[in-house]
Design a protein around this motif. Structure first.
Motif, PDB file in Angstrom:
ATOM      1  N   SER A 193      40.819  40.013  36.910  1.00  0.00           N
ATOM      2  CA  SER A 193      41.214  38.621  37.115  1.00  0.00           C
ATOM      3  C   SER A 193      40.618  37.984  38.383  1.00  0.00           C
ATOM      4  O   SER A 193      40.651  36.773  38.534  1.00  0.00           O
ATOM      5  N   ASN A 206      40.804  46.534  21.031  1.00  0.00           N
ATOM      6  CA  ASN A 206      39.907  46.433  22.173  1.00  0.00           C
ATOM      7  C   ASN A 206      38.620  45.743  21.688  1.00  0.00           C
ATOM      8  O   ASN A 206      38.016  46.194  20.714  1.00  0.00           O
ATOM      9  N   ASN A 259      48.654  41.555  31.627  1.00  0.00           N
ATOM     10  CA  ASN A 259      48.052  40.221  31.627  1.00  0.00           C
ATOM     11  C   ASN A 259      46.794  40.182  30.775  1.00  0.00           C
ATOM     12  O   ASN A 259      46.490  39.175  30.149  1.00  0.00           O
ATOM     13  N   ASP A 307      45.864  41.413  41.971  1.00  0.00           N
ATOM     14  CA  ASP A 307      45.201  42.558  42.592  1.00  0.00           C
ATOM     15  C   ASP A 307      43.675  42.353  42.571  1.00  0.00           C
ATOM     16  O   ASP A 307      43.171  41.426  41.937  1.00  0.00           O
TER      17      ASP A 307
HETATM   18  P1  GTP Z   1      45.951  41.007  36.705  1.00  0.00           P
HETATM   19  O1  GTP Z   1      47.242  41.415  36.108  1.00  0.00           O
HETATM   20  O2  GTP Z   1      45.960  39.652  37.269  1.00  0.00           O
HETATM   21  O3  GTP Z   1      45.424  42.042  37.642  1.00  0.00           O
HETATM   22  O4  GTP Z   1      44.941  40.903  35.453  1.00  0.00           O
HETATM   23  P2  GTP Z   1      43.600  41.709  35.174  1.00  0.00           P
HETATM   24  O5  GTP Z   1      42.901  41.011  34.050  1.00  0.00           O
HETATM   25  O6  GTP Z   1      42.834  41.908  36.417  1.00  0.00           O
HETATM   26  O7  GTP Z   1      44.136  43.084  34.611  1.00  0.00           O
HETATM   27  P3  GTP Z   1      44.080  44.556  35.226  1.00  0.00           P
HETATM   28  O8  GTP Z   1      44.012  44.532  36.705  1.00  0.00           O
HETATM   29  O9  GTP Z   1      45.204  45.301  34.585  1.00  0.00           O
HETATM   30  O10 GTP Z   1      42.747  45.135  34.620  1.00  0.00           O
HETATM   31  C1  GTP Z   1      41.490  44.742  35.102  1.00  0.00           C
HETATM   32  C2  GTP Z   1      40.505  44.636  33.977  1.00  0.00           C
HETATM   33  O11 GTP Z   1      40.371  45.896  33.336  1.00  0.00           O
HETATM   34  C3  GTP Z   1      40.913  43.674  32.867  1.00  0.00           C
HETATM   35  O12 GTP Z   1      40.567  42.345  33.131  1.00  0.00           O
HETATM   36  C4  GTP Z   1      40.140  44.232  31.703  1.00  0.00           C
HETATM   37  O13 GTP Z   1      38.792  43.816  31.766  1.00  0.00           O
HETATM   38  C5  GTP Z   1      40.189  45.716  31.961  1.00  0.00           C
HETATM   39  N1  GTP Z   1      41.332  46.317  31.265  1.00  0.00           N
HETATM   40  C6  GTP Z   1      42.626  46.335  31.642  1.00  0.00           C
HETATM   41  N2  GTP Z   1      43.369  46.986  30.758  1.00  0.00           N
HETATM   42  C7  GTP Z   1      42.546  47.406  29.805  1.00  0.00           C
HETATM   43  C8  GTP Z   1      42.717  48.158  28.603  1.00  0.00           C
HETATM   44  O14 GTP Z   1      43.802  48.573  28.223  1.00  0.00           O
HETATM   45  N3  GTP Z   1      41.605  48.384  27.897  1.00  0.00           N
HETATM   46  C9  GTP Z   1      40.398  47.940  28.291  1.00  0.00           C
HETATM   47  N4  GTP Z   1      39.337  48.202  27.558  1.00  0.00           N
HETATM   48  N5  GTP Z   1      40.202  47.233  29.398  1.00  0.00           N
HETATM   49  C10 GTP Z   1      41.248  46.980  30.139  1.00  0.00           C
END
Ligand code: GTP
Ligand code: MG
Length: 553
Positions: free
Chosen positions: A212, A458, A357, A223
């Motif tokens: 994000s 995915n 998210n 984060d």
């Molecule tokens: P925040 O909650 O604001 O941190 O959202 P975020 O989109 O940054 O999510 P997070 O920090 O959980 O994960 C970071 C990135 O990892 C995501 O934007 C996705 O690109 C990837 N990601 C997170 N979870 C998954 C998952 O279960 N599968 C896959 N393939 N990618 C994931």
């Protein structure tokens, strides 16, 4: 017939906490600039990265003359831009015009001599500025303007209640919570500082932000996901393979890619812990599905997750970035749904059986693909628009899609955000989660290939479910809240001509703690509250359709 100007009094509304990260006081920079992405993802990454390499972070004395500070620094070369922020002390982010200025500043910087403690001399770009005694420097200090790195939920509620329409509320929430220019700069700078530490072991490595922080859906306080990219180092050798010989490095071999990742992260975790300036609370979470090192970067206040060998996640960030850029309603809707989920504890910063998210964002994208006409194209369609340069295969997965969003035709759909919000809740309040899977590649439901309560394919590793962690009870909570929120918005439509004063309305009402939240209460009744809400909603809708058909006749 809209927007209807609201008559509610604004200040003094009871506020619901939006979650830990938003509770700090102060407000976000409220500039009304539209931060919908306009440039290609790779261009932004390149530009920001290069900018971060010319930038330094300075912990300053609380009282400082901005003018003298800048004059002092400009001895090392022209300063392009700077800003101050507070985070347990005063910090300055200073971007020089040239990279050489950083080296020049480092050359006149000393390692502190401490009393009983000893310093580990690591020459980073994170400095500590001290005032030289005894010059009476405090006499002519100007006050420093600080940029806030967080937003408050109290202020948000006031703004939401003062908004003109639900559409205005969604846009206000986006403006208040989206990452500011300064916050983005600080994120790239933090990655760049961590890269300096990692480069001590792996010269030429790159640390890139993803998730994000860069996908245009980041909320102040989110984060900082980092990706340690060692591939560029490997690319060096491929260029030089000419003639009869091929030179390879002598390396240590380990049984699998996963073990290699664990070993690399383990050593970087040690480095950060032992001599990474400002890196505290380092945890090595190496047995996770995706091994990572988690730590706090004290000066920036970011909670950081460092991974490596995670290129698909970077590609997913680019995909979300493109979806965010295609239509200005996308980001506004995603921000509101993310905030709504956080306010009702559907999401959490602690890993567990909660929806993430990322999953929520994919659900919004899917919903927007299902509108008629669609607001967003399917991933398969984006793949058909790709040219040779867009081609991308990662670990055998086809991750190709068009990266220039100017080549994608805008949607002809003109639905309001208010309608979309209401319809989102209705759509997922009634979705057949028990048999269908959400699939943004094809933009339509698919039969669930396995029995997880929530199945979201995915987008790139199509045999995987990004919401495999979500439990049945968490999914039910999501459904109950979605139905209740649809209900609240429908009720408001009906009461619109006689709004009850002093009540939070629209989006603000949705962010308040709800009755559906207390599931124990609902369970005791024969028929779950959400079922009753669903039935009531259907009856309202059928009566309003009848009415409108009657008037149309
Ligand atoms: P925040 O909650 O604001 O941190 O959202 P975020 O989109 O940054 O999510 P997070 O920090 O959980 O994960 C970071 C990135 O990892 C995501 O934007 C996705 O690109 C990837 N990601 C997170 N979870 C998954 C998952 O279960 N599968 C896959 N393939 N990618 C994931
Ligand atoms: Mg993240």
């Amino acid at each position: 017939q809209r927007p209807l100007r609201r008559l509610l009094s604004c200040p003094g509304t009871v506020v619901a906490p939006l979650g830990k990260e938003e509770q700090s006081s102060g407000s976000a920079e409220t500039g009304s600039e539209d931060r919908t992405p306009k440039k290609r993802f790779s261009e932004v990454q390149k530009e920001r990265r290069e900018q971060a390499q010319r930038t330094v972070l300075i912990h300053c004395p609380n009282k400082i003359s901005e003018k003298k500070f800048l004059k002092y620094l400009s001895q090392h070369g022209p300063v392009n831009s700077h800003f101050f922020y507070e985070s347990f002390g005063l910090y300055a982010v200073v971007e020089f015009s040239q990279k050489e200025s950083v080296a020049s500043l480092q050359n006149v910087t000393r390692t502190p001599s401490l009393g009983t403690e000893a310093a580990i001399p690591f020459r980073s770009r994170y400095f500590n500025l001290k005032l030289k005694p005894p010059l009476n420097q405090t006499s002519e200090q100007s006050s420093i303007q600080c940029r806030n790195q967080s937003s408050s939920s109290k202020k948000l509620f006031e703004l939401l209640c003062c908004a003109e329409s639900v559409d205005d509320q969604l846009n206000t929430l986006l403006r208040e919570f989206q990452l500011t220019e300064e916050n983005s700069k600080l994120r790239y700078l933090t990655c760049s500082l961590i890269e300096d530490v990692a480069a001590a072991y792996f010269p030429g490595c790159t640390v890139r932000p993803f998730g994000s922080s860069v996908n245009s859906f980041g909320k102040l306080g989110c984060d900082l996901d980092m990706f340690l990219d060692l591939d560029e180092i490997e690319n060096f050798s491929t260029h030089k393979a000419s003639g009869n010989f091929l030179m390879e490095f002598q390396v240590k071999n380990v049984p699998s890619e996963r073990i290699a990742t664990q070993k690399i992260l383990s050593v970087i975790g040690e480095c950060l812990d032992h001599f990474g300036p400002g890196c505290v609370g380092v945890q090595k979470i190496l047995n996770a599905r995706c091994p990572l090192v988690r730590f706090s970067h004290q000066a920036s206040g970011f909670q950081c997750d460092l991974t490596t060998n995670n290129r698909i996640a970077l590609k997913s960030s680019e995909l979300l970035y493109i979806y965010g850029a295609l239509d200005s309603r996308v980001r506004a809707l995603v921000f509101s749904i993310r905030c709504w989920a956080r306010a009702h504890s559907l999401t959490s910063s602690i890993p567990g059986a909660w929806i993430t998210n990322f999953s929520l964002t994919v659900m919004v994208i899917f919903f927007l693909q299902r509108r008629s006409p669609p607001i967003l194209p399917t991933l398969d369609y984006l793949k058909t628009l790709a040219d040779a340069e867009d081609k991308c295969i990662i670990e055998g997965h086809n991750c190709t899609f068009v990266r220039d969003f100017n080549r994608i035709k805008p949607s002809g759909n003109t639905e309001t955000l208010e309608l979309l919000l209401k319809e989102f809740f209705e759509y997922f309040g009634n979705f057949a989660f028990n048999k269908n899977s959400i699939n943004i590649r094809q933009g339509r439901e698919q039969n669930k290939p396995e029995s997880s309560p929530l199945h979201i394919q995915n987008p790139f590793e199509t045999s995987l479910n990004i919401s495999k962690n979500v439990s049945q009870s968490q999914l039910q909570k999501f459904i109950d809240l979605a139905r209740e929120s649809a209900w609240i918005l429908h009720q408001e439509d009906r009461d619109r001509l006689s709004p009850s004063n002093n009540q939070p309305w629209g989006l603000a009402a949705l962010l308040l703690p709800s009755v559906a939240n207390s599931t124990s209460l609902a369970k005791k009744k024969k028929k779950p509250a959400s079922e009753r809400i669903k039935n009531l909603l259907e009856s309202i809708k059928s009566s309003s359709t009848e009415n409108s058909t009657a008037t149309n006749r």
